[in-house]
Design a protein around this motif. Sequence first.
Motif, PDB file in Angstrom:
ATOM      1  N   ASN A  50       0.807  -1.271   0.148  1.00  0.00           N
ATOM      2  CA  ASN A  50      -0.126   0.013  -0.059  1.00  0.00           C
ATOM      3  C   ASN A  50       0.737   1.321   0.076  1.00  0.00           C
ATOM      4  O   ASN A  50       0.344   2.231   0.420  1.00  0.00           O
ATOM      5  CB  ASN A  50      -0.855   0.206   1.078  1.00  0.00           C
ATOM      6  N   ALA A  68      -6.166   1.364  -1.859  1.00  0.00           N
ATOM      7  CA  ALA A  68      -5.224   0.460  -1.388  1.00  0.00           C
ATOM      8  C   ALA A  68      -5.795  -1.067  -1.980  1.00  0.00           C
ATOM      9  O   ALA A  68      -5.008  -1.861  -2.406  1.00  0.00           O
ATOM     10  CB  ALA A  68      -5.012   0.209   0.199  1.00  0.00           C
ATOM     11  N   THR A  77      -0.608   4.078  -1.798  1.00  0.00           N
ATOM     12  CA  THR A  77      -1.792   4.551  -1.180  1.00  0.00           C
ATOM     13  C   THR A  77      -1.401   5.533   0.044  1.00  0.00           C
ATOM     14  O   THR A  77      -1.995   6.839   0.304  1.00  0.00           O
ATOM     15  CB  THR A  77      -3.006   3.578  -0.693  1.00  0.00           C
TER      16      THR A  77
END
Length: 233
Positions: free
Chosen positions: A135, A207, A138
């Motif tokens: 992630n 994500a 993100t």
Amino acid sequence: MKKIIVLLVMFQFLGCHELQKVVNQIPVKELLSQEQIGEGLRQALDNGIRNQVSKLTAIDGFYGNSLVKILLPKELNDVDRGLRKIGLGNLADKGIRAMNRTAEEAVKKATPIFVDAIKNITFMDAKNILLGNQNAATRYLEGKTNEKLYVEFHPVIKKSFINVGADKIWKNLILKYNSIPFVDKVNPDLTDYVTKQALNGVYTMIAVEEKGIREKVGLRNTTLLKKVFALQD
């Protein structure tokens, strides 16, 4: 590193001619420029916004999605339980639905802020993202947009509470709860809570898209995405 170790081991058993044949058969990943890597990361984040965040703006975009559905804050769990005990579960559900409706309305303000953040990705940003965890993109986007989005979301949610009737629903809900004998009276301001939950929902869905692109070659829907994320495979 694994390939280098394998070659060293094989060198002990193969002649130079045979070893060169093996080397020639090893697939070499295409070299990409800094600009290409940066653009590939921008495409991945664009996908997250287009494929996931846009879904949150639809009716039940939050309420119907278990990953991001906004529930009552912990301090109001007693309100929920108290209302259900006296047969007012529908009223509690209506209050929860109203909170989610305000978030769905607020997220419509997110896209322009994300677009600006994505435009400003540097090569160093892209390199750290590409070599980071599932992630990383993100988290980069969150760091660049969280404060701006809060400023945009908060007044929208405050206004939306009125537009969707959430203010009246919650006023009625709290009045009903406070009328229950022997309970601690509450008077919550839910605007800040819903704003933060809406932001959490946005980053959660981005994500989801990022993880998919990193793990599933089939979700890399452009040639550049395939080349860039092949570097982290």
